[in-house]
Design a protein around this motif. Structure first.
Motif, short mmCIF file in Angstrom:
data_model
loop_
_atom_site.label_atom_id
_atom_site.label_comp_id
_atom_site.label_asym_id
_atom_site.label_seq_id
_atom_site.Cartn_x
_atom_site.Cartn_y
_atom_site.Cartn_z
N GLN A 4 1.03 -1.33 -0.13
CA GLN A 4 -0.05 -0.23 0.02
C GLN A 4 1.11 1.20 -0.16
OE1 GLN A 4 -3.53 0.15 -0.32
NE2 GLN A 4 -3.24 2.19 -0.31
N SER A 6 1.36 5.36 -0.26
CA SER A 6 0.66 6.50 -0.09
C SER A 6 1.52 8.00 0.23
CB SER A 6 -0.24 6.46 1.22
OG SER A 6 0.49 6.11 2.38
N CYS A 21 5.20 3.03 1.87
CA CYS A 21 4.92 1.83 1.23
C CYS A 21 4.91 0.82 2.36
CB CYS A 21 5.88 1.46 0.22
SG CYS A 21 5.45 -0.07 -0.62
N THR A 119 1.84 6.20 -6.61
CA THR A 119 1.19 7.25 -6.05
C THR A 119 1.64 8.42 -6.70
OG1 THR A 119 0.70 8.72 -3.85
CG2 THR A 119 2.84 7.66 -4.35
#
Length: 125
Positions: A4, A6, A21, A119
């Protein structure tokens, strides 16, 4: 297994951002990691990467002195600290697990085990 990413956004030239991450389903420590970026109409290129022992860390010359990658093993997270951002840093940034790490570059493609979802970083006044 999931990554994930961001932390992207819009920032003025000279500003800073920190990308994160976070991994789930596996442990990031002792694994090769890296950040890549892809600008519109261009290939995805390695920005910074490090091998599992962090004995080899490569930074693209365009980011040396401005970007720093770090790991927080307790949070199972990799960070990309970006300072003194320039318009040419505008791109989608991807974290990568197990890229090919050499003293002269980072290499992705089929060698990468997992990619984060990307991102967007936009540097503009």
């Amino acid at each position: 297994v999931q990554l994930q990413a961001s932390g992207g956004g819009l920032v003025q030239p000279g500003g800073s951002l920190r990308l994160s991450c976070t991994a789930s389903g596996f442990i990031l420590s002792h694994i090769a990691i890296g950040w890549f970026r892809q600008a519109p109409g261009k290939e995805r290129d390695g920005v910074v990467c490090s091998n599992g022992s962090d004995s080899i860390t490569y930074y693209d010359p365009s980011v040396v002195g401005r970007f720093t990658m770090s790991r927080d093993n307790a949070k199972n997270t990799v960070y990309l600290h970006m300072d003194t951002l320039k318009p040419e840093d505008t791109a989608v940034y991807y974290c990568a697990i197990d890229p090919v790490v050499r003293s002269y570059g980072c290499f992705g493609g089929s060698e990468v085990a997992y990619w984060g979802q990307g991102t967007q970083v936009t540097v503009s006044s």
